[in-house]
Enzyme design. Structure first.
Site, PDB file in Angstrom:
ATOM      1  N   GLY A  12      -7.590   3.545   2.401  1.00 22.88           N
ATOM      2  CA  GLY A  12      -6.523   2.777   3.036  1.00 22.88           C
ATOM      3  C   GLY A  12      -5.967   3.568   4.197  1.00 22.88           C
ATOM      4  O   GLY A  12      -5.620   4.743   4.048  1.00 22.88           O
ATOM      5  N   ALA A  13      -5.923   2.949   5.383  1.00 32.35           N
ATOM      6  CA  ALA A  13      -5.410   3.653   6.567  1.00 32.35           C
ATOM      7  C   ALA A  13      -4.225   2.893   7.154  1.00 32.35           C
ATOM      8  O   ALA A  13      -4.086   2.745   8.355  1.00 32.35           O
ATOM      9  CB  ALA A  13      -6.514   3.847   7.600  1.00 32.35           C
ATOM     10  N   ILE A  36     -10.659   6.365   4.748  1.00 30.89           N
ATOM     11  CA  ILE A  36     -11.556   5.216   4.609  1.00 30.89           C
ATOM     12  C   ILE A  36     -10.748   3.921   4.611  1.00 30.89           C
ATOM     13  O   ILE A  36      -9.781   3.800   3.872  1.00 30.89           O
ATOM     14  CB  ILE A  36     -12.320   5.313   3.265  1.00 30.89           C
ATOM     15  CG1 ILE A  36     -13.000   6.679   3.149  1.00 30.89           C
ATOM     16  CG2 ILE A  36     -13.338   4.180   3.128  1.00 30.89           C
ATOM     17  CD1 ILE A  36     -12.974   7.244   1.748  1.00 30.89           C
ATOM     18  N   LYS A  38     -11.127  -0.589   5.102  1.00 30.30           N
ATOM     19  CA  LYS A  38     -12.004  -1.742   5.332  1.00 30.30           C
ATOM     20  C   LYS A  38     -11.720  -2.408   6.673  1.00 30.30           C
ATOM     21  O   LYS A  38     -12.466  -3.297   7.087  1.00 30.30           O
ATOM     22  CB  LYS A  38     -11.920  -2.737   4.173  1.00 30.30           C
ATOM     23  CG  LYS A  38     -10.590  -3.414   3.959  1.00 30.30           C
ATOM     24  CD  LYS A  38     -10.702  -4.415   2.797  1.00 30.30           C
ATOM     25  CE  LYS A  38      -9.355  -5.039   2.482  1.00 30.30           C
ATOM     26  NZ  LYS A  38      -9.438  -6.026   1.398  1.00 30.30           N
ATOM     27  N   SER A  44      -4.142  -2.629   9.598  1.00 29.44           N
ATOM     28  CA  SER A  44      -3.600  -2.538   8.242  1.00 29.44           C
ATOM     29  C   SER A  44      -2.299  -3.323   8.142  1.00 29.44           C
ATOM     30  O   SER A  44      -1.583  -3.490   9.126  1.00 29.44           O
ATOM     31  CB  SER A  44      -3.320  -1.077   7.890  1.00 29.44           C
ATOM     32  OG  SER A  44      -4.468  -0.303   8.123  1.00 29.44           O
ATOM     33  N   THR A  46       0.637  -2.807   7.075  1.00 26.90           N
ATOM     34  CA  THR A  46       1.906  -2.186   7.492  1.00 26.90           C
ATOM     35  C   THR A  46       2.361  -2.795   8.816  1.00 26.90           C
ATOM     36  O   THR A  46       3.554  -2.920   9.082  1.00 26.90           O
ATOM     37  CB  THR A  46       1.711  -0.666   7.675  1.00 26.90           C
ATOM     38  OG1 THR A  46       1.229  -0.109   6.446  1.00 26.90           O
ATOM     39  CG2 THR A  46       3.002   0.019   8.068  1.00 26.90           C
ATOM     40  N   GLY A  52      12.693  -3.096   8.933  1.00 25.64           N
ATOM     41  CA  GLY A  52      13.034  -1.699   9.122  1.00 25.64           C
ATOM     42  C   GLY A  52      12.898  -0.867   7.858  1.00 25.64           C
ATOM     43  O   GLY A  52      12.345  -1.321   6.860  1.00 25.64           O
ATOM     44  N   PHE A 117      21.040  -4.636   5.682  1.00 22.31           N
ATOM     45  CA  PHE A 117      19.935  -5.262   4.957  1.00 22.31           C
ATOM     46  C   PHE A 117      20.420  -5.694   3.582  1.00 22.31           C
ATOM     47  O   PHE A 117      21.410  -5.184   3.075  1.00 22.31           O
ATOM     48  CB  PHE A 117      18.752  -4.286   4.842  1.00 22.31           C
ATOM     49  CG  PHE A 117      17.499  -4.802   5.507  1.00 22.31           C
ATOM     50  CD1 PHE A 117      17.428  -4.915   6.876  1.00 22.31           C
ATOM     51  CD2 PHE A 117      16.387  -5.187   4.754  1.00 22.31           C
ATOM     52  CE1 PHE A 117      16.280  -5.407   7.501  1.00 22.31           C
ATOM     53  CE2 PHE A 117      15.241  -5.674   5.353  1.00 22.31           C
ATOM     54  CZ  PHE A 117      15.178  -5.784   6.735  1.00 22.31           C
ATOM     55  N   GLN A 231       7.422 -10.037  -5.798  1.00 20.25           N
ATOM     56  CA  GLN A 231       8.604 -10.406  -5.017  1.00 20.25           C
ATOM     57  C   GLN A 231       8.390 -11.666  -4.182  1.00 20.25           C
ATOM     58  O   GLN A 231       7.459 -11.724  -3.380  1.00 20.25           O
ATOM     59  CB  GLN A 231       8.998  -9.259  -4.088  1.00 20.25           C
ATOM     60  CG  GLN A 231      10.233  -9.582  -3.246  1.00 20.25           C
ATOM     61  CD  GLN A 231      10.873  -8.335  -2.677  1.00 20.25           C
ATOM     62  OE1 GLN A 231      10.341  -7.722  -1.757  1.00 20.25           O
ATOM     63  NE2 GLN A 231      11.986  -7.935  -3.249  1.00 20.25           N
ATOM     64  N   HIS A 233       9.926 -13.521  -1.176  1.00 15.38           N
ATOM     65  CA  HIS A 233      10.866 -13.349  -0.061  1.00 15.38           C
ATOM     66  C   HIS A 233      11.456 -14.722   0.231  1.00 15.38           C
ATOM     67  O   HIS A 233      10.714 -15.697   0.333  1.00 15.38           O
ATOM     68  CB  HIS A 233      10.125 -12.809   1.161  1.00 15.38           C
ATOM     69  CG  HIS A 233      11.029 -12.283   2.228  1.00 15.38           C
ATOM     70  ND1 HIS A 233      11.877 -13.104   2.946  1.00 15.38           N
ATOM     71  CD2 HIS A 233      11.236 -11.022   2.688  1.00 15.38           C
ATOM     72  CE1 HIS A 233      12.562 -12.353   3.801  1.00 15.38           C
ATOM     73  NE2 HIS A 233      12.198 -11.095   3.670  1.00 15.38           N
ATOM     74  N   GLU A 246      14.211 -10.332   6.838  1.00 16.34           N
ATOM     75  CA  GLU A 246      15.567 -10.254   6.305  1.00 16.34           C
ATOM     76  C   GLU A 246      16.557  -9.795   7.380  1.00 16.34           C
ATOM     77  O   GLU A 246      17.759 -10.062   7.287  1.00 16.34           O
ATOM     78  CB  GLU A 246      15.552  -9.242   5.155  1.00 16.34           C
ATOM     79  CG  GLU A 246      16.806  -9.154   4.354  1.00 16.34           C
ATOM     80  CD  GLU A 246      16.528  -8.461   3.020  1.00 16.34           C
ATOM     81  OE1 GLU A 246      15.635  -8.911   2.287  1.00 16.34           O
ATOM     82  OE2 GLU A 246      17.192  -7.458   2.732  1.00 16.34           O
ATOM     83  N   ARG A 286      16.720 -10.140  -2.614  1.00 17.14           N
ATOM     84  CA  ARG A 286      15.718 -11.196  -2.435  1.00 17.14           C
ATOM     85  C   ARG A 286      15.504 -12.039  -3.684  1.00 17.14           C
ATOM     86  O   ARG A 286      15.302 -13.244  -3.593  1.00 17.14           O
ATOM     87  CB  ARG A 286      14.392 -10.565  -2.006  1.00 17.14           C
ATOM     88  CG  ARG A 286      14.485 -10.001  -0.619  1.00 17.14           C
ATOM     89  CD  ARG A 286      13.244  -9.225  -0.230  1.00 17.14           C
ATOM     90  NE  ARG A 286      13.420  -8.721   1.122  1.00 17.14           N
ATOM     91  CZ  ARG A 286      12.574  -7.898   1.722  1.00 17.14           C
ATOM     92  NH1 ARG A 286      11.500  -7.475   1.087  1.00 17.14           N
ATOM     93  NH2 ARG A 286      12.806  -7.485   2.946  1.00 17.14           N
ATOM     94  N   GLU A 378       2.497   0.632  -1.653  1.00 18.14           N
ATOM     95  CA  GLU A 378       2.584  -0.607  -2.425  1.00 18.14           C
ATOM     96  C   GLU A 378       1.576  -0.671  -3.565  1.00 18.14           C
ATOM     97  O   GLU A 378       1.812  -1.336  -4.569  1.00 18.14           O
ATOM     98  CB  GLU A 378       2.420  -1.823  -1.499  1.00 18.14           C
ATOM     99  CG  GLU A 378       2.796  -3.141  -2.169  1.00 18.14           C
ATOM    100  CD  GLU A 378       2.772  -4.338  -1.226  1.00 18.14           C
ATOM    101  OE1 GLU A 378       2.667  -4.130  -0.006  1.00 18.14           O
ATOM    102  OE2 GLU A 378       2.862  -5.463  -1.722  1.00 18.14           O
ATOM    103  N   ARG A 389      12.523  -5.043  -5.491  1.00 15.89           N
ATOM    104  CA  ARG A 389      12.647  -4.070  -4.406  1.00 15.89           C
ATOM    105  C   ARG A 389      13.687  -4.529  -3.394  1.00 15.89           C
ATOM    106  O   ARG A 389      13.755  -5.709  -3.059  1.00 15.89           O
ATOM    107  CB  ARG A 389      11.303  -3.917  -3.693  1.00 15.89           C
ATOM    108  CG  ARG A 389      11.353  -3.028  -2.491  1.00 15.89           C
ATOM    109  CD  ARG A 389       9.995  -2.851  -1.854  1.00 15.89           C
ATOM    110  NE  ARG A 389       9.516  -4.023  -1.158  1.00 15.89           N
ATOM    111  CZ  ARG A 389       9.864  -4.363   0.090  1.00 15.89           C
ATOM    112  NH1 ARG A 389      10.716  -3.612   0.780  1.00 15.89           N
ATOM    113  NH2 ARG A 389       9.371  -5.447   0.657  1.00 15.89           N
TER     114      ARG A 389
END
Lengths: 597, 251
Positions: A12-13, A36, A38, A44, A46, A52, A117, A231, A233, A246, A286, A378, A389
């Site tokens: 995961g990058a 590595i 995919k 990704s 993110t 924020g 938030f 979760q 949202h 949010e 949430r 995550e 969360r």
């Protein structure tokens, strides 16, 4: 099969994986890091995070406040030792990103600006307009290019972990461009593979968020923890599920029902005031907001859209200038995708799946129960999010624990040697056979796109915002049927180069495993807590029996085995979780009790 | 969102190097809703008509930069281009121009990734600061100097639009030159001289023929043409300054 020998393999990058890889490179430049993914790193998920990242900076804020907000927000299912570690490191981790160039929004004096938030007592959310995740990801990716010891494997799809001698010693991956397999040998593996939101239909997640790392670890015996806590949202685009951050409410946006009424005041979040007040109304957490929308729908007070019932997100009073400065991406989404000018019209929104609170069980040191395997972000359940969360805790989770995972792995690899290469390569070759079998069989007839659709519909009906045993059981049964049908898959495309039919089939395999863990964990939790709410006689939180983490273990030819684990409580005894005026009263009472002890 | 069962013909470029001698167009009849993107049309094809079609996608909201493609000859993001705008007629979808095709709509992006790394796209601090010293101060005005250029999503639409890149793939190209300017223009950064070794050359800003189609197709208003222009100016000033002060001297 190609073999690449590394010291640490990071899968995961995204934010977690990049931060972990940099941490290894900084801890010891002589270690070889295989990174590595995919997809290319900047794809990704993110990248899609908007609002924020939380870190205490203001004089009127404190680590205690951040701790209390997080633990109460998680309905006391957080491991409090981990939350203590976390809140103490948030600001420094975010400052590190600033030093690497992240364009955080600023105050006129040049210092970092913070916004409000949901569920946070004081403004502490660092932001880069409403593209916070995008900027964090690109900053981390571009910074990672400085480190020659990081060897990237972009568009390599992992199919399995290699476990020998009771330790994780590498991963097997398909090079997407050629279909060829590579065994990436490693003394330690860090998983930063993100969530599994794609087990549901209407979700905010990218197509790549398919729980790959969770499923790989699970198949190798590592438990998935607290998976029932998915979760929702509250503010997503009907149909596509695309996210309206949010921060829309942090900047002062309202939620209205079809009568233009700020309905949240009917659900213990009031009183309704003109100015946003932290932990009141639209700045509640949430889970509570999504639940309130569900009730409004039952009362017939929602707005009908072609994609289901919705409420209105009202940003009109913020004015065009502020909207374009603080929420440019939101304006783009509303204008481009819905033809709505948010300065003039309300945006219809409805709850959609957003985040996987549960994940691979990892302790404070990011270690999973499988030696040599670390997990962060995550894909992990390290205990900071509990049953719900808080927004802006996950973007900082990925860098605090990504960094820690890198440091831990760098230390660990000094103490171990790989097993003999022949036995490792034999295991890798077995993994290759298993992945190839999915594409090479010719007697099947099932399409994975059909299985995926049936799975996500069943998850939505059985494991939604409110749940009953009957519906959850139906979903468990459906998933068992789908896993059986998965054995009879027919992957039509038999080619090697960029065969996304094959990779899609492997992803559905991952999704089905994770979905089963979610559904069975949910069915077994006979109480209501955070994002897990029941309607069938278990409407209350039950600390006597369920102040516990769920552990789901993989059973190869059966349904998951469910066990429970104590929650780590250091200084916040479970109490009433309240917001709005009731929350203030509750807080005052706790303060008084503490003073009198 | 409508219920009149509209369909559209999507002509999609196919190329599977293991079986096709050359690229060809395949036409699919796609039923669609008014709010469907081109990407949703492709997903429908993949899930329901022809699972062998390959294309990149992920976020669906124009931020991950995966789904750049030629749509009726114009470089666009598949997820932010809507089928209704091409109804009633055909719609032609091809891989991004100026890149080798890996398969179908998937292009080879190695060249872009190598060039990205070459420009040192990271902060090279003017003054090194320790974490305990807190953040670098940067006013909103200073942030505004580079903010726009920091919002590039690496979708490479500007490369497909750039005639210079099409003629000479040695040219660094619009998106990456904009990124170079993003760091050069950051008040915290002191790495301009290192980056401009490349920036001054024909592979750098002087390779640009100022067509500015790159800025037109950019889905994020990064305006790479403007970034390159500012650097041409800077590069020219550097050139003349070389005659009045020795290299490396501070001014």
């Amino acid at each position: 099969m190609e073999v690449f020998k590394s010291d640490v393999a990071v899968v995961g990058a995204g934010g977690t994986g990049l931060r972990a890889a940099i941490a290894v490179a900084e801890a010891d430049p002589s270690l070889t890091v295989a990174l590595i993914s995919k997809v290319y790193p900047m794809r990704s998920h993110t990248v899609a995070a908007e609002g924020g990242a939380a870190g205490v900076v203001r004089d009127d804020d404190s680590l205690d406040y951040h701790f209390n907000d997080t633990v109460a927000g998680g309905d006391w299912l957080c491991d409090q030792n981990v939350v203590e570690y976390f809140v103490a490191r948030c600001a420094a981790s975010l400052t590190q990103l600033e030093h690497w160039g992240c364009p955080w929004s600023r105050k006129p004096d040049g210092h970092i600006n913070v916004r409000a938030f949901g569920g946070m007592k004081v403004e502490r959310t660092w932001f880069a307009a409403d593209r916070s995740g995008f900027h964090m990801l690109h900053t981390l990716f571009q910074t990672s290019l400085k480190y020659p010891s990081i060897r990237r494997f972009d568009e390599y799809f992992c199919t399995d972990l290699v476990v020998e001698d009771g330790r994780c010693q590498g991963v097997v991956a398909i090079e997407v461009a050629t279909g060829k397999f590579t065994f990436i040998q490693a003394k330690a593996v860090i998983l930063g593979t993100g969530g599994a939101g794609r087990v549901y239909r209407e979700n905010t997640n990218g197509g790549i968020v398919t729980g790959d790392g969770m499923a790989m670890a699970y198949r190798q015996g590592a438990p998935l923890r607290d998976m029932e806590f998915m979760q929702f949202h509250p503010t997503c685009m009907p149909g596509t599920g695309l996210l309206f951050t949010e921060a829309c409410r942090g900047e002062g946006g309202f939620l209205l029902n079809k009568d233009g009424y700020r309905f949240l005041q009917d659900y213990g979040l009031g009183p309704a005031e003109e100015q946003p007040r932290n932990k009141f109304m639209e700045l509640g957490p949430r889970d509570r907001l999504s639940q309130a929308i569900w009730h409004e729908e039952r009362k017939g007070r929602t707005i009908s859209t072609p994609y289901g019932e919705a409420v209105h997100l009202d940003l009109r009073h913020l004015g065009r200038k502020k909207l374009h400065e603080r929420l440019p991406l939101i304006c783009e989404l509303a204008e481009e995708y819905m033809g709505i000018d948010p300065a003039k019209e309300c945006i219809p929104v409805r709850p959609g799946i957003h985040y996987t609170m549960g994940g691979i069980y990892a302790n404070l040191e990011t270690e999973t129960p499988l030696p040599g395997l670390y997990a962060a972000g995550e894909c992990a359940s390290n205990g900071i999010h509990g049953a719900n969360r808080l927004g802006s805790n996950s973007l900082v989770d990925i860098i605090v624990f990504g960094e820690l995972a890198g440091e831990q792995a760098a230390q660990y690899v000094r103490t171990v040697q790989n097993s003999n290469p022949e036995s490792l390569e034999k295991l890798a070759s077995d993994a290759e056979q298993r992945a190839v079998a999915v594409v090479s069989r010719t007697d099947g007839k099932e399409k994975h796109s059909v299985l995926r659709r049936e799975m996500s519909q069943s998850m939505e009906s059985g494991c939604g915002i409110y749940r009953t045993a009957t519906e959850m059981q139906a979903t468990c049964d459906k998933l068992a049927e789908l896993r059986e049908r998965y054995r009879k898959l027919n992957v039509e495309d038999k080619s090697s180069i960029w065969n996304s039919d094959w990779l899609g089939a492997l992803e559905v395999g991952y999704l089905l495993e994770v979905a089963e863990a979610v559904a069975h964990s949910a069915l077994n939790r006979r109480e209501s807590r955070g994002a897990h709410q029941r309607l069938d006689g278990y409407e209350q939180r039950d600390d006597v029996n369920y102040l516990k983490h769920t552990l789901a273990y993989h059973v190869p030819e059966g349904t998951p085995r469910i066990e429970y684990q104590d929650v780590i409580i250091t200084r916040s005894r479970p109490g009433t979780r309240a917001y709005g005026a009731a929350g203030e009263a509750e807080e005052a009472q706790r303060r008084q009790e503490r003073a009198s002890v | 969102m409508s219920d009149d069962n509209k369909t559209i013909e999507m002509e999609v470029l196919r190329y599977r190097p293991e079986q096709d001698r050359e690229p060809f167009f395949q036409t699919y009849e796609v039923p669609f809703e008014d709010d469907w993107s081109v990407l949703q049309g492709l997903q429908y094809i993949k899930d329901d008509l022809d699972s062998s079609l390959s294309f990149r996608w992920s976020c669906r909201m124009a931020i991950c930069g995966s789904c750049g493609m030629m749509i009726d000859g114009v470089p666009k993001l598949g997820c932010r281009t809507f089928l209704r705008n091409y109804h009633s007629g055909k719609l032609r979808v091809e891989a991004l121009e100026h890149f080798p095709i890996e398969r179908d709509l998937v292009i080879v992006v190695d060249d872009f990734m190598e060039k990205l790394a070459r420009i040192k796209p990271y902060l090279i601090p003017k003054q090194v600061r320790k974490l305990e010293q807190g953040e670098y101060l940067q006013t909103p005005g200073q942030l505004e100097q580079y903010r726009q250029f920091s919002t590039c999503i690496n979708c490479m639409l500007c490369y497909a639009a750039c005639p210079q890149y099409g003629l000479n793939s040695g040219f660094t190209g619009p998106g990456i030159l904009a990124l170079m300017h993003r760091y050069n223009a950051d008040s915290r950064d002191g790495g301009r001289d290192q980056r401009m070794e490349l920036g001054h050359s024909d592979e750098g800003v002087w390779g640009c023929a100022a067509v500015a189609y790159c800025s037109e197709v950019c889905p994020k208003e990064v305006d790479p043409a403007n970034a390159i222009n500012q650097n041409k100016m800077g590069s020219a000033i550097d050139y003349f300054l070389r005659f009045v002060r020795p290299r490396g001297a501070t001014g």
